[in-house]
Write a protein that holds these residues in place. Sequence first.
Motif, mmCIF file in Angstrom:
data_model
loop_
_atom_site.group_PDB
_atom_site.id
_atom_site.type_symbol
_atom_site.label_atom_id
_atom_site.label_comp_id
_atom_site.label_asym_id
_atom_site.label_seq_id
_atom_site.Cartn_x
_atom_site.Cartn_y
_atom_site.Cartn_z
ATOM 1 N N UNK A 180 -10.563 6.963 5.402
ATOM 2 C CA UNK A 180 -10.302 8.387 5.171
ATOM 3 C C UNK A 180 -9.637 8.593 3.818
ATOM 4 N N UNK A 181 -8.694 7.710 3.468
ATOM 5 C CA UNK A 181 -8.055 7.809 2.158
ATOM 6 C C UNK A 181 -9.054 7.564 1.037
ATOM 7 N N UNK A 182 -9.990 6.657 1.243
ATOM 8 C CA UNK A 182 -11.032 6.430 0.238
ATOM 9 C C UNK A 182 -11.802 7.716 -0.035
ATOM 10 N N UNK A 183 -12.142 8.442 1.013
ATOM 11 C CA UNK A 183 -12.851 9.707 0.843
ATOM 12 C C UNK A 183 -11.981 10.712 0.088
ATOM 13 N N UNK B 198 2.889 5.972 -2.978
ATOM 14 C CA UNK B 198 4.038 6.743 -3.487
ATOM 15 C C UNK B 198 3.997 6.824 -5.007
ATOM 16 N N UNK B 199 3.699 5.710 -5.664
ATOM 17 C CA UNK B 199 3.649 5.693 -7.128
ATOM 18 C C UNK B 199 2.555 6.596 -7.684
ATOM 19 N N UNK B 200 1.506 6.815 -6.900
ATOM 20 C CA UNK B 200 0.387 7.632 -7.368
ATOM 21 C C UNK B 200 0.374 9.037 -6.778
ATOM 22 N N UNK B 201 1.493 9.417 -6.184
ATOM 23 C CA UNK B 201 1.619 10.776 -5.684
ATOM 24 C C UNK B 201 0.719 11.095 -4.513
ATOM 25 N N UNK B 202 0.443 10.104 -3.667
ATOM 26 C CA UNK B 202 -0.431 10.302 -2.505
ATOM 27 C C UNK B 202 0.453 10.431 -1.270
ATOM 28 N N UNK B 203 0.383 11.550 -0.612
ATOM 29 C CA UNK B 203 1.233 11.810 0.544
ATOM 30 C C UNK B 203 0.689 11.116 1.786
ATOM 31 N N UNK B 204 1.603 10.665 2.618
ATOM 32 C CA UNK B 204 1.231 10.100 3.910
ATOM 33 C C UNK B 204 0.668 11.191 4.812
ATOM 34 N N UNK B 205 -0.312 10.842 5.623
ATOM 35 C CA UNK B 205 -0.866 11.797 6.578
ATOM 36 C C UNK B 205 -0.507 11.420 8.006
ATOM 37 N N UNK B 206 0.314 10.400 8.153
ATOM 38 C CA UNK B 206 0.709 9.939 9.478
ATOM 39 C C UNK B 206 2.228 9.851 9.544
ATOM 40 N N UNK B 207 2.742 9.636 10.742
ATOM 41 C CA UNK B 207 4.186 9.497 10.888
ATOM 42 C C UNK B 207 4.624 8.110 10.426
ATOM 43 N N UNK B 208 5.919 7.934 10.342
ATOM 44 C CA UNK B 208 6.484 6.685 9.819
ATOM 45 C C UNK B 208 6.189 5.487 10.723
ATOM 46 N N UNK B 209 5.820 5.754 11.984
ATOM 47 C CA UNK B 209 5.566 4.662 12.920
ATOM 48 C C UNK B 209 4.127 4.155 12.848
ATOM 49 N N UNK B 210 3.287 4.792 12.033
ATOM 50 C CA UNK B 210 1.881 4.414 11.938
ATOM 51 C C UNK B 210 1.628 3.654 10.642
ATOM 52 N N UNK C 250 0.836 -1.199 0.000
ATOM 53 C CA UNK C 250 0.000 0.000 0.000
ATOM 54 C C UNK C 250 0.869 1.245 0.000
ATOM 55 N N UNK C 251 1.940 1.232 0.780
ATOM 56 C CA UNK C 251 2.845 2.386 0.829
ATOM 57 C C UNK C 251 3.455 2.649 -0.545
#
Length: 216
Positions: free
Chosen positions: A146-149, A124-136, A119-120
């Motif tokens: 939320x990402x679906x929305x 990344x391939x689709x230009x979608x930024x993470x909204x959480x820290x690296x530990x989540x 998923x990560x």
Amino acid sequence: MHEKLKQDDFRGRVAFVGETLGPLFLQDPVKGDAQTVFAAIADLDPLQAGCEWPFVDDASAQRLLGLMVEGLGKGIDDDALVWEYRRLFVGPAKKPAPPWGSVYTDRECVVFGESTLALRRWMRENGIERTTDEKTPEDHIGLMLVLLAWLAANKSELIEPYLQDHVLTWSSHFLDQLAEAAEHPFYEGLALLAKESLEGLQRELDLEVAYPRYYR
């Protein structure tokens, strides 16, 4: 114009499901931004709201929203409600139904398993930024809703592959376990409403899903 209106309506329904349900998996009723969503659910008339809920037949939506409203009957700050959220999603005791996809699809039943990393990479391939820290882990059911929305509002062409390859592969399996583990009507209703909403969306899009082996 008619086709555009249909597309806009579809995107709006997808966004509604993700925006409404996602935060309820991510936060307890007395902390953070989800308080407004909990309060809105508490004020619903299940019979009316069930007739308007996307992707789920009226009777099922009415029954499941009824469970959620019942569970909020003592207020969103009710101790039983808050502690049930923490039992299911926070700990410190072992969670009866962990909310991360790789726990079910990875042979070792771990967070940050291969499905999380897939998923990560896809994000990344689709230009979608993470909204959480690296530990989540990104494959928390609440984050995925939320990402679906967000996709519905910003990159609707990705809704189908996202559901097909990353969400529906494990969501029903997990949500059944969560509903079984829930000891409070709100979270039983939430789990089953999320399941039926996603499965209804799958039917509407006529998506064929390759289900993996589940290790839990």
